[in-house]
Design a protein around this motif. Structure first.
Motif, PDB file in Angstrom:
ATOM      1  N   VAL A 134       0.845  -1.187   0.000  1.00 50.84           N
ATOM      2  CA  VAL A 134       0.000   0.000   0.000  1.00 50.84           C
ATOM      3  C   VAL A 134       0.883   1.240   0.000  1.00 50.84           C
ATOM      4  N   ILE A 135       0.827   1.990  -1.075  1.00 54.93           N
ATOM      5  CA  ILE A 135       1.590   3.240  -1.177  1.00 54.93           C
ATOM      6  C   ILE A 135       0.729   4.353  -0.594  1.00 54.93           C
ATOM      7  N   ILE A 136       1.217   4.981   0.466  1.00 59.35           N
ATOM      8  CA  ILE A 136       0.457   6.040   1.135  1.00 59.35           C
ATOM      9  C   ILE A 136       1.021   7.383   0.701  1.00 59.35           C
ATOM     10  N   SER A 137       0.200   8.177   0.052  1.00 53.34           N
ATOM     11  CA  SER A 137       0.632   9.461  -0.505  1.00 53.34           C
ATOM     12  C   SER A 137      -0.262  10.584  -0.007  1.00 53.34           C
ATOM     13  N   ASN A 138       0.240  11.793  -0.134  1.00 55.04           N
ATOM     14  CA  ASN A 138      -0.577  12.970   0.176  1.00 55.04           C
ATOM     15  C   ASN A 138      -1.391  13.427  -1.029  1.00 55.04           C
ATOM     16  N   GLU A 139      -1.198  12.752  -2.160  1.00 54.42           N
ATOM     17  CA  GLU A 139      -1.870  13.149  -3.397  1.00 54.42           C
ATOM     18  C   GLU A 139      -2.676  11.985  -3.958  1.00 54.42           C
ATOM     19  N   PRO A 140      -3.696  12.276  -4.737  1.00 53.44           N
ATOM     20  CA  PRO A 140      -4.441  11.200  -5.403  1.00 53.44           C
ATOM     21  C   PRO A 140      -3.606  10.561  -6.500  1.00 53.44           C
ATOM     22  N   LEU A 141      -3.941   9.362  -6.894  1.00 50.15           N
ATOM     23  CA  LEU A 141      -3.255   8.669  -7.977  1.00 50.15           C
ATOM     24  C   LEU A 141      -3.576   9.368  -9.294  1.00 50.15           C
ATOM     25  N   SER A 142      -2.534   9.752 -10.023  1.00 46.87           N
ATOM     26  CA  SER A 142      -2.753  10.567 -11.226  1.00 46.87           C
ATOM     27  C   SER A 142      -2.457   9.824 -12.514  1.00 46.87           C
ATOM     28  N   ILE A 143      -2.044   8.564 -12.427  1.00 46.09           N
ATOM     29  CA  ILE A 143      -1.725   7.813 -13.642  1.00 46.09           C
ATOM     30  C   ILE A 143      -2.795   6.758 -13.886  1.00 46.09           C
TER      31      ILE A 143
END
Length: 341
Positions: free
Chosen positions: A90-99
């Protein structure tokens, strides 16, 4: 909500033993989310906090995955001491997935705890778009974002009505009188009503926790929401006329309403500005009802996570467009009046 439970309910593709999911922290501490989803059983959920600029283009997906894996080599190696058959990263990011969510080949290094030394096809899937069911207080409902948008929009409207008192007090008063609740006493200056709305907003300490009620006499937004509750779509549209008039909206680009607003489209004719105001009032009501449901999520069934997310994104999109357009119009009006002064 239980992120770990949500992830576990995402169905596996046939034959897959490794999958990679994307989790947008949406303002929450990523380290806390990482701790909440760790699980060491036959199926391991392994969180990675994304701290670099990866996964920005689909062409670099394979290289970015390799970088992500090598950057967490020691953590992955530590999993070899645990017996498991499936691995969820699980990749936890501050941004939504854009690809785009497309499969790409990636080579797993020899030291990888499962299928090491082999090339596999994987894709990165957004948790909230992939999960089958989610409660109405899930991250995908974006309650805090909607609350902030409501607060900002109400502040903008109240400030504009305050400004309009010196220019079109009769129209402002007409709106205020039309919003008076049953049994609410008449009288009081227009200024006193605006001051009451301002005091209500000033009492809100955290915008993202704002939750308007339907019967509050101190909130402009609450008064508008109440009109939707007690009136038919056509009757509610009458208040959009008064709101557009009180705000002195005439020329205005047509905004794309939320899908919910389309379902309550009135049969009476409205100008573009009045249509936008009508969609705005319905969006306030929609957000209010969603917040109520989120606050009492245990009393409601879970819905497809993609539906919960799509509904919230559509509503947030319109509220953002509505607020931004009003800001631009009001700034343009003020600038024009300064030039003519």
């Amino acid at each position: 909500m239980d992120i770990k439970k949500l992830i576990k309910n995402i169905p596996w593709e046939d034959g897959a033993t490794i999958r990679i999911l994307w989790l947008n922290a949406n303002g929450k501490p990523r380290s806390e989310l990482a701790e909440s989803i760790k699980q060491l059983q036959d199926h391991i959920i392994f969180p990675i906090i994304l701290r670099s600029n990866l996964f920005l283009t689909s062409n670099a997906l394979m290289a970015d995955l390799a970088t992500l894996i090598s950057g967490n080599e020691q953590e992955f190696k530590a999993l070899k001491s645990v017996n498991f058959t499936n691995l969820t990263v699980v990749i936890i990011s501050n941004e939504p997935l854009s690809i785009p969510q497309a499969s790409s080949p990636v080579y797993l290094p020899e030291w990888f705890p499962i299928l090491g030394g082999k090339e596999i096809f994987v894709k990165i899937s957004d948790v909230f778009e992939t999960a089958e069911l989610a409660p109405l207080n899930s991250e995908g409902a974006r309650i805090e974002q909607l609350a902030s948008l409501l607060f900002d929009t109400e502040t903008l409207l109240v400030n504009r009505l305050k400004y309009q008192i010196t220019h079109q007090e009769g129209k402002v008063r007409g709106l205020i009188d039309s919003l008076r609740s049953d049994g609410e006493p008449q009288g009081g200056s227009t200024v006193s009503y605006i001051q009451k709305y301002e005091n209500h907003l000033a009492s809100v300490s955290v915008a993202r926790a704002y939750r308007p009620g339907a019967k509050s006499k101190a909130s402009l937004l609450s008064k508008l929401i109440y009109q939707v509750i007690k009136n038919s779509p056509d009757a509610t549209a009458a208040f959009s006329k008064k709101l557009a008039s009180a705000l002195s909206l005439s020329e205005m680009q047509r905004l794309k309403p939320s899908l919910f607003s389309v379902m309550l489209r009135p049969s009476i004719a409205l100008t573009v500005a009045e249509e936008n105001c009508h969609a705005g009032i319905l969006a306030f009501y929609q957000a209010y009802q969603l917040m109520n449901a989120a606050a009492h999520a245990s009393e409601y069934p879970s819905y497809p996570a993609a539906l919960v997310l799509a509904n919230a994104k559509d509503l947030a999109r319109f509220l953002t467009d509505f607020r931004r357009t009003l800001e631009e119009i009001f700034e343009s009006h003020d600038h024009l009046e300064e030039q003519n002064a």
